[in-house]
Motif scaffolding. Structure first.
Motif, PDB file in Angstrom:
ATOM      1  N   TRP A 197      45.891  63.426  70.486  1.00  0.00           N
ATOM      2  CA  TRP A 197      47.996  63.869  70.967  1.00  0.00           C
ATOM      3  C   TRP A 197      47.671  63.014  72.621  1.00  0.00           C
ATOM      4  O   TRP A 197      46.960  62.463  72.916  1.00  0.00           O
ATOM      5  CB  TRP A 197      47.539  65.247  70.919  1.00  0.00           C
ATOM      6  CG  TRP A 197      47.165  65.816  70.500  1.00  0.00           C
ATOM      7  CD1 TRP A 197      45.793  65.790  69.286  1.00  0.00           C
ATOM      8  CD2 TRP A 197      47.916  66.671  69.694  1.00  0.00           C
ATOM      9  NE1 TRP A 197      46.223  67.257  68.506  1.00  0.00           N
ATOM     10  CE2 TRP A 197      47.444  67.800  68.409  1.00  0.00           C
ATOM     11  CE3 TRP A 197      49.145  66.992  69.727  1.00  0.00           C
ATOM     12  CZ2 TRP A 197      48.192  68.275  67.575  1.00  0.00           C
ATOM     13  CZ3 TRP A 197      50.187  67.784  69.060  1.00  0.00           C
ATOM     14  CH2 TRP A 197      49.840  68.517  67.958  1.00  0.00           C
ATOM     15  N   LEU A 199      48.427  63.156  75.835  1.00  0.00           N
ATOM     16  CA  LEU A 199      47.515  64.003  76.834  1.00  0.00           C
ATOM     17  C   LEU A 199      47.975  63.649  78.252  1.00  0.00           C
ATOM     18  O   LEU A 199      48.379  62.691  79.140  1.00  0.00           O
ATOM     19  CB  LEU A 199      45.402  63.887  76.945  1.00  0.00           C
ATOM     20  CG  LEU A 199      45.223  63.916  75.457  1.00  0.00           C
ATOM     21  CD1 LEU A 199      43.725  63.775  75.739  1.00  0.00           C
ATOM     22  CD2 LEU A 199      45.433  65.485  75.468  1.00  0.00           C
ATOM     23  N   ASP A 200      47.834  65.164  79.612  1.00  0.00           N
ATOM     24  CA  ASP A 200      48.185  64.381  80.377  1.00  0.00           C
ATOM     25  C   ASP A 200      47.578  63.581  81.706  1.00  0.00           C
ATOM     26  O   ASP A 200      46.426  62.968  81.374  1.00  0.00           O
ATOM     27  CB  ASP A 200      48.779  66.097  81.585  1.00  0.00           C
ATOM     28  CG  ASP A 200      47.433  66.307  81.715  1.00  0.00           C
ATOM     29  OD1 ASP A 200      46.318  66.120  81.191  1.00  0.00           O
ATOM     30  OD2 ASP A 200      47.605  67.346  81.989  1.00  0.00           O
ATOM     31  N   ARG A 204      44.250  67.026  79.333  1.00  0.00           N
ATOM     32  CA  ARG A 204      44.543  68.376  79.233  1.00  0.00           C
ATOM     33  C   ARG A 204      46.083  68.150  78.291  1.00  0.00           C
ATOM     34  O   ARG A 204      46.921  67.289  78.061  1.00  0.00           O
ATOM     35  CB  ARG A 204      45.294  69.101  79.983  1.00  0.00           C
ATOM     36  CG  ARG A 204      43.839  69.378  81.135  1.00  0.00           C
ATOM     37  CD  ARG A 204      43.872  70.602  82.319  1.00  0.00           C
ATOM     38  NE  ARG A 204      45.186  70.401  82.785  1.00  0.00           N
ATOM     39  CZ  ARG A 204      45.562  70.457  83.676  1.00  0.00           C
ATOM     40  NH1 ARG A 204      45.467  72.054  84.366  1.00  0.00           N
ATOM     41  NH2 ARG A 204      46.994  70.219  84.677  1.00  0.00           N
ATOM     42  N   LEU A 205      45.875  69.540  76.848  1.00  0.00           N
ATOM     43  CA  LEU A 205      47.423  69.513  76.316  1.00  0.00           C
ATOM     44  C   LEU A 205      48.053  71.046  76.378  1.00  0.00           C
ATOM     45  O   LEU A 205      46.755  71.825  76.499  1.00  0.00           O
ATOM     46  CB  LEU A 205      46.972  68.850  74.785  1.00  0.00           C
ATOM     47  CG  LEU A 205      47.802  69.109  74.053  1.00  0.00           C
ATOM     48  CD1 LEU A 205      48.547  67.552  73.990  1.00  0.00           C
ATOM     49  CD2 LEU A 205      47.584  69.053  72.700  1.00  0.00           C
ATOM     50  N   SER A 275      50.172  65.407  65.295  1.00  0.00           N
ATOM     51  CA  SER A 275      50.533  64.781  67.001  1.00  0.00           C
ATOM     52  C   SER A 275      51.184  63.657  66.710  1.00  0.00           C
ATOM     53  O   SER A 275      51.959  63.316  68.400  1.00  0.00           O
ATOM     54  CB  SER A 275      49.180  63.807  67.186  1.00  0.00           C
ATOM     55  OG  SER A 275      48.715  63.066  65.585  1.00  0.00           O
ATOM     56  N   GLN A 614      48.318  55.502  75.784  1.00  0.00           N
ATOM     57  CA  GLN A 614      48.747  56.700  76.520  1.00  0.00           C
ATOM     58  C   GLN A 614      49.972  56.858  76.959  1.00  0.00           C
ATOM     59  O   GLN A 614      50.012  58.108  77.325  1.00  0.00           O
ATOM     60  CB  GLN A 614      47.346  57.702  77.029  1.00  0.00           C
ATOM     61  CG  GLN A 614      46.205  58.197  76.265  1.00  0.00           C
ATOM     62  CD  GLN A 614      46.576  59.475  75.234  1.00  0.00           C
ATOM     63  OE1 GLN A 614      47.541  60.471  75.709  1.00  0.00           O
ATOM     64  NE2 GLN A 614      45.934  59.318  74.500  1.00  0.00           N
ATOM     65  N   GLY A 623      53.028  65.810  81.761  1.00  0.00           N
ATOM     66  CA  GLY A 623      52.085  66.946  80.921  1.00  0.00           C
ATOM     67  C   GLY A 623      53.429  68.235  81.211  1.00  0.00           C
ATOM     68  O   GLY A 623      52.959  69.953  80.992  1.00  0.00           O
TER      69      GLY A 623
END
Length: 1362
Positions: A197, A199-200, A204-205, A275, A614, A623
């Protein structure tokens, strides 16, 4: 002050209880400790004895497999041997002691007596402590085991129970160990999956992302199998709730811990797909943010909208100015969905067969299999040489489809090298594309680009006399087309979408530096990274495992050690200068080669080349999803606040509560109405999002933004026009609010109408009657409704608004000031009492509940019945002196069972709960007593104060005594928008006996309002049902002409409770291309927060625009269903599976279907509300609303086709006589056919179908089977019949199976490829007539409630007879 503790009265009454319980507890503890002590001593003794006398395993020899003697052995081991064996041991020891084993003359020792004495001294019945030995201990154990093996004994039963318990315990422990191990493995898999995924920066998600991914899993085919094992998640988080890897596992693991391994694997695949979709969502969010800023830059005046025509013009200019290579990244804004159906000429819409008129810039060709099917065995007539040629082409096609092409992506490739390599592979690419018959998106990414460039460049290259490439070039292309064995590595075919790793393999900034070139065989493997992709046809997907082909020519050459001839014959240098390169390409083609690295999407790169990133557009994700709820966030942007401030105007304080309530009840502005002139913020962003398709590189995006900002310039006239529009909208909204509030205040009882006479009497007092003449002039310009039987004219709220505005327009002075003065005068003239105000508020609240029930009932009438009866009973209790009433609703039906009792009947379809046994489903005929038919015929309510004295009242409850049949009865007609009665609402007070009650005037007015509200709600429901019926019939037609569409799902909008509430979508109907249809009686509700991965549905409903989307592994085309105001009332979701681009003819047919469905939708809604007159064109439409809804789609299509046939040049039909032969001669040599032999023709099949529709008795005649005779029947008379024929007429007798045999066996794709407009029209005409005839047979003698009065008495329309 100290608090007093309450004293327990039971303790005072029984003081001994406390001491008693203390002693009992102490004694119990002592007994427990004593038992524990004894057990511990016994265990210590057993340990000592075990150490002193170890177990002798020799006793195990007593165990035997002989089950017949188990009982005897157990008895001996338990009763005899424990005493006998120690005695024998003692005896033998005594013998050894006396040395009696040798030869002795005199024996003084008798062993028998000694043994008997021992047994008597050690009798177990009298001696407890027997000697303990290891052998005896082992014997006891053997005895226990042996007892358990004796069947039907307590020991055996206990043993089995213990064994079963032990096995179950071991199984549970084993399962727990396995579950623990599997859970650990699954957590590790989820840990790895979390890394997929985006992520920030804090890794985190958002929690709702995972909740949506888990929720949507149940809607997939794999998720349906896990419904009983999968534990769904609750939506408890917002986008601000972020989770890390550990929390991610804690949230997901409870959902999947009970799944099987296969199900868990499917779930991981689903998460992987989600994802990738989430990555796409974030990319689109970045683009939409840029479009949002672009809108703010263009909307300088903060008006909330931009000019739609100017926006489309700029998109077209930007599209046309770019090279063809760049244009492939965009949708063409010159076609639908950018251009609306109303903006396309009908002749162009139906008769334009140009394959390039598509927004996709793609090409679709007819497959060889379909060509064979359409020609009906022409290959049998060909000579042997031609057959060999076709066989070679087929074999070559198979070889190419199984060959591999290696494409290398190298970061440091110079432009001259790229140009040289592209020119080198020019002819091979063109030839490969022509023979493979593939869509560009079905080819490998590099091949798509190379083929496109080579096609454009080849247009300017010289060719041989026969129009073929030179022999040298063909050899070169042959060598490049068939790679060597070293290059062949079987891998999965690349898709147009690309995998998730490919999409994230690199950022857009790195894409700008990437060049593409084909790898050569001589280049070392260590200097480059190549990705092998496989060229594959669509037909190969089904039989890929079973198909076996022979190796290609180049492969055989390599196997024999030969060199490829093209490598020797190539004389071109490997590199060219930029000047030489520019000469070989037309003007503008050089830019396409130079921009090649810019336009290569990152999804087309191999993930193994570069590490996973990413980054999105070169930046980490913040985010936040800033545009996920764009329509909600900017719902009030550009809102006319001046119009809404009318509630704060001190002149209209008396209307303030009503105005505030009306504002809350207004339709939510989350859904934007479509306008051909303007685009609001969400519509503008969505339009550009559709324009960029799957995305464009960052550099091109910046160029687009700069171009749009620079060229979107408003003139002074445009600004003035915009301000005038805002001013008119403000005035219009303000006046509407004031007049609606005034009408509701005046209509105190909620009847839904005002009498014109009362309004005039009050208006004539304005300015003491000085403006009476002006007001009378206003009546000359308004169309008033028909007077009721009492001669009074009743104005609905829309008539009231028009009347007041016309009166204001006739008065002198400033129109705005005069309007305010008139409204203020009328408001001050109305002075209801406090009781009337409370009654008004309550009754309007109950009427709103009925309307709300219609909007949320999910196409079901039961909630509406409930709210109607609830409003009647609550009003009778609150404002009718606590009356106990009974109510029922009866619908008018056609009496086909017993016509001698009247042509129509009234059937009771709903009633209050206490009257169900007597009233529900009862039928009232015209020859029975009652006033209901008089109410239906006259169209006005009838009130009977005393039913026992009337003499013409029908009593449903015959069990009530005649003396108790006293009370009042009120019958109110249920009327549609055309004032036609379709039923009766009956209310009575017979249950209120012995209290004498009658209905007062204000109650009768309210009951009329309830009947009006029910009629509106009823037609709201049935209009939705008719629309679904139209969609179902349209899907049946679409299934034949567009097989690429896998399924179709219809969603209807469920409005929120108030102005600012979000709406939901009801999943109403599902249809697929295998004739399976499902209409959900309890449709599932889809909310926005649960649809992150299906947000395309809400985007289409928000903006009333078409949305192209890729979600959960499938491609979707989502189209809105607009009401007459342009607001989306639902959406239709078309799934095309893995096919991103529809073939051109299927894309056109989809547009035809959507246009006709939208036209039918507006017609149904207009007729339901009375905005337009009912249209009944075909004869079958006179039979009822259900029949009309069933054929409405095909009726509109038939009239469209007939209109196009009238406009078509008659010469097109004359040319059709020879069109088929000319078309076939392009492929086959006509000399191969005999002189009188009939050549196969699609036109012949279609013409036979048409002639059989007119003359079914001609089936099998020579004039139809012989093409030369059949084509002579194409005359002006036949064309005239086509333009006027009604296939639903009573005299038409057609056999659908005969017509279908000639129509449905010809693929739609082949008919399109014919290129004849006349043949296209004839095919659609015949197919439409076939559907109409089939529907006529299905719906014959069917009807549905209600049947409006006068519907069956209307004469049928005379149809044209051929």
């Amino acid at each position: 002050m100290l608090l007093e503790v309450p004293i327990d009265t039971e303790t005072l009454a029984f003081p001994w209880k406390e001491n008693f319980f203390d002693k009992i507890e102490a004694r119990s503890m002592a007994m427990q400790n004593e038992v524990i002590h004894k057990l511990s001593l016994q265990k210590e003794h057993e340990k000592k004895m075990a150490a002193k006398y170890p177990v002798d395993d020799l006793a195990n020899e007593w165990l035997s497999d002989d089950k017949d003697t188990l009982d005897t052995q157990a008895y001996l081991l338990e009763k005899l041997l424990p005493t006998l064996i120690p005695g024998v041991e003692k005896m033998l020891m005594e013998v050894e002691k006396r040395k009696l084993l040798g030869p002795i003359k005199k024996k003084t020792f008798d062993p028998i007596n000694y043994l008997g004495e021992y047994l008597m001294r050690n009798n177990p019945n009298y001696q407890k402590d027997l000697p303990e030995t290891g052998y005896l201990k082992a014997m006891k154990n053997v005895t226990k085991v042996m007892k358990t093996q004796i069947p039907d004994t307590p020991y055996n039963r206990v043993f089995k129970i213990k064994k079963e318990v032990k096995e179950n315990r071991e199984k549970r422990e084993n399962i727990e160990r396995i579950k623990t191990h599997v859970g650990k493995v699954r957590k590790e898999a989820l840990t790895l999956q979390f890394q997929e995924w985006i992520l920030d920066p804090e890794r985190r998600l958002p929690l709702p992302v995972i909740e949506n991914a888990a929720h949507v899993f149940l809607d997939t085919s794999a998720g349906l199998k896990t419904e009983s094992l999968f534990q769904p998640m609750e939506f408890i988080g917002s986008m601000k709730d972020m989770i890390d890897e550990e929390h991610f596992i804690e949230v997901i693991f409870p959902c999947i811990k009970e799944l099987t391994s296969e199900m868990f694997t499917d779930f991981l695949r689903h998460l992987y797909q989600c994802s990738g979709d989430f990555y796409d969502i974030l990319k689109h969010d970045q683009w939409r943010q840029k479009f949002l800023k672009l809108f703010f830059a263009c909307d300088v005046g903060k008006l909330g909208f931009v000019d739609r025509e100017r926006t489309l013009t700029l998109l077209e200019n930007f599209y046309d100015k770019n090279p063809k290579m760049v244009r492939r990244l965009f949708y063409n804004p010159k076609f639908w969905p950018f251009v609306e159906f109303e903006e396309i000429e009908p002749a162009e819409f139906w008769g334009d067969l140009d394959d390039e008129r598509s927004p996709f810039e793609k090409y679709e060709q007819v497959s060889q299999v379909e060509w064979k099917k359409s020609t009906h065995g022409i290959a049998k007539k060909l000579p042997f040489d031609d057959m060999d040629l076709i066989g070679e082409e087929e074999q070559e096609r198979k070889v190419i489809s199984w060959s591999r092409t290696t494409i290398t992506y190298e970061e440091t490739t110079s432009e001259p090298e790229v140009a040289a390599e592209e020119e080198k592979g020019d002819s091979s690419s063109k030839k490969s594309f022509k023979k493979l018959d593939l869509l560009p998106e079905e080819l490998p990414p590099g091949s798509q680009i190379d083929i496109k460039i080579s096609q454009e460049a080849k247009q300017e290259e010289p060719s041989t006399e026969q129009g073929e490439p030179s022999q040298e070039k063909r050899k070169t292309s042959r060598s490049e087309e068939e790679p060597s064995k070293d290059q062949e590595k079987p891998e999965k075919p690349s898709s147009s979408k690309g995998s998730v790793e490919e999409q994230r393999s690199t950022t857009e900034e790195e894409d700008l530096k990437t060049g593409v070139k084909k790898s050569s065989e001589s280049e070392p493997a260590t200097e480059q990274r190549s990705s092998t992709v496989r060229l594959q046809e669509p037909e190969e997907e089904q039989g890929e495992s079973s198909e076996k082909t022979e190796p290609s020519t180049s492969e055989k050459a390599v196997a024999e050690g030969k060199e490829i001839s093209s490598m020797e014959e190539t004389t071109e240098p490997p590199e060219k200068s930029s000047q030489e390169h520019s000469k070989d390409f037309p003007q503008g083609e050089e830019d396409e080669i130079l921009f090649k690295a810019d336009v290569l999407p990152e999804g087309e790169k191999e993930s193994s080349c570069e590490p996973r990133t990413q980054l999105i557009e070169g930046k980490p994700w913040s985010g936040d999803l800033l545009t996920s709820d764009l329509s909600i966030k900017y719902m009030k942007y550009g809102e006319n606040t001046k119009a809404l401030l009318v509630s704060d105007d001190p002149r209209f304080l008396a209307l303030r509560p009503i105005i505030l309530k009306l504002k809350r009840q207004e339709q939510s502005r989350i859904r934007s109405a479509f306008s051909q002139r303007y685009l609001n913020l969400p519509q503008f962003v969505q339009l550009l999002d559709t324009f960029v398709s799957d995305g464009i590189p960052l550099g091109i995006m910046k160029k687009f933004n700069t171009f749009f900002k620079k060229n979107y310039m408003e003139t002074e006239d445009d600004k003035i026009n915009s301000l005038e529009k805002i001013y008119k909208e403000t005035i219009g909204q303000r006046r509407k609010l004031l007049l609606d509030a005034l009408f509701e205040k005046w209509d105190n009882e909620g009847s839904g109408f005002l009498e014109l006479q009362k309004i005039d009497n009050l208006l004539f007092t304005y300015k003491e009657g000085m403006e009476k003449v002006s007001m009378n002039k206003a009546k000359m310009h308004i169309v008033l409704p028909q007077p009721h039987p009492g001669k009074e004219v009743r104005l609905t709220i829309s008539h009231f608004r028009n009347y007041i505005e016309l009166v204001v327009a006739e008065l002198t002075g400033n129109e705005d000031e005069v309007f305010d003065n008139v409204v203020e005068f009328l408001m001050m003239s109305l002075k209801p009492s406090h009781v009337e105000q409370l009654r008004n508020a309550a009754r309007h609240k109950w009427l709103e509940r009925i309307q709300r029930a219609a909007e949320t009932s999910r196409v079901c009438l039961q909630p509406i019945y409930t709210e109607v009866f609830k409003a009647l009973t609550e009003d009778a209790e609150a404002h009718g002196y606590s009356k106990r009433i009974s109510a029922h609703i009866a619908f008018l039906e056609e009496n086909k069972a017993m016509p001698e009792r009247g042509s129509t009947l009234l059937r009771n379809v709903a009633c209050t709960a206490p009257d169900v046994p007597y009233v529900l489903n009862q039928v009232l005929y015209r020859d029975m007593s009652g006033i209901s038919f008089a109410v239906v015929d006259k169209g006005e309510p009838i009130h009977v104060p005393e039913v026992d004295k009337h003499g013409n009242i029908h009593f449903w409850n015959t069990s009530r005594e005649p003396g108790k049949q006293k009370g009042s009865f009120l019958a109110i007609p249920l009327q549609d928008a055309y004032k036609r009665s379709f039923g009766v609402l009956g209310v009575d007070t017979l249950r209120n006996y012995p209290r004498k009650t009658i209905f007062s005037a204000h109650e009768i007015s309210f009951y009329q309002g309830v009947a009006n509200a029910f009629s509106i709600a009823y037609h709201h429901i049935h209009s939705r049902e008719h629309i679904l019926h139209v969609i179902a019939t349209a899907a049946g037609w679409l299934r034949i002409v567009t097989p690429s569409i896998k399924n179709l799902t219809t969603f209807l909008v469920e409005a929120g409770p108030d102005y600012e509430s979000d709406y939901a979508l009801q999943k109403i109907m599902y249809l697929d291309n295998k004739k399976r249809m499902e209409v959900f009686s309890q449709p599932s509700i889809i909310y926005r927060k649960e649809s992150l991965f299906r947000d395309y549905l809400f985007k289409s409903a928000d903006t009333s625009q078409v949305v192209f989307a890729y979600a959960l592994g499938t491609y979707h085309i989502t189209a809105p269903l607009r009401d007459r105001k342009g607001v989306a009332m639902g959406v239709i979701d078309f799934s095309t599976g893995q096919k991103k681009v529809l073939p051109n003819q299927e894309y056109r047919d989809l547009q035809k279907m959507l246009k006709i469905v939208q036209t039918a939708c507006k017609e149904i809604l207009g007729e339901s509300t009375g905005e337009i007159k009912k249209q009944q064109i075909l004869e079958m439409e006179y039979q009822g609303d259900v029949q009309k809804a069933g054929i409405l789609f095909f009726r509109i299509m038939l009239k469209e086709i007939q209109e196009r046939i009238r406009e078509l040049d008659p010469q097109a039909f004359k040319n059709l006589k020879f069109h088929s032969e000319n078309f076939l001669s392009l492929i086959f040599d006509s000399s191969n056919f005999e002189k009188d032999e009939k050549p196969p023709s699609l036109a012949h099949d279609i013409l036979k179908a048409i002639l059989l529709i007119f003359n079914p008795e001609w089936e099998g005649r020579e004039m139809l089977e012989d093409w030369n005779k059949c084509r002579q029947l194409i005359t002006n008379e036949l064309i005239q019949k086509l333009c006027n024929f009604d296939p639903t007429a009573e005299y038409v007798r057609v056999y659908p199976e005969v017509i279908a045999k000639h129509i449905k066996r010809n693929p739609r794709k082949i008919i399109w490829a014919e290129g004849s407009v006349a043949l296209e029209y004839m095919y659609h005409w015949a197919l439409t007539c076939l559907f109409l005839v089939e529907i006529k047979f299905k719906l014959e003698n069917k009807y549905i409630l209600p049947l409006p009065a006068g519907e069956i008495r209307r004469k049928k329309r005379s149809s044209f007879r051929p």
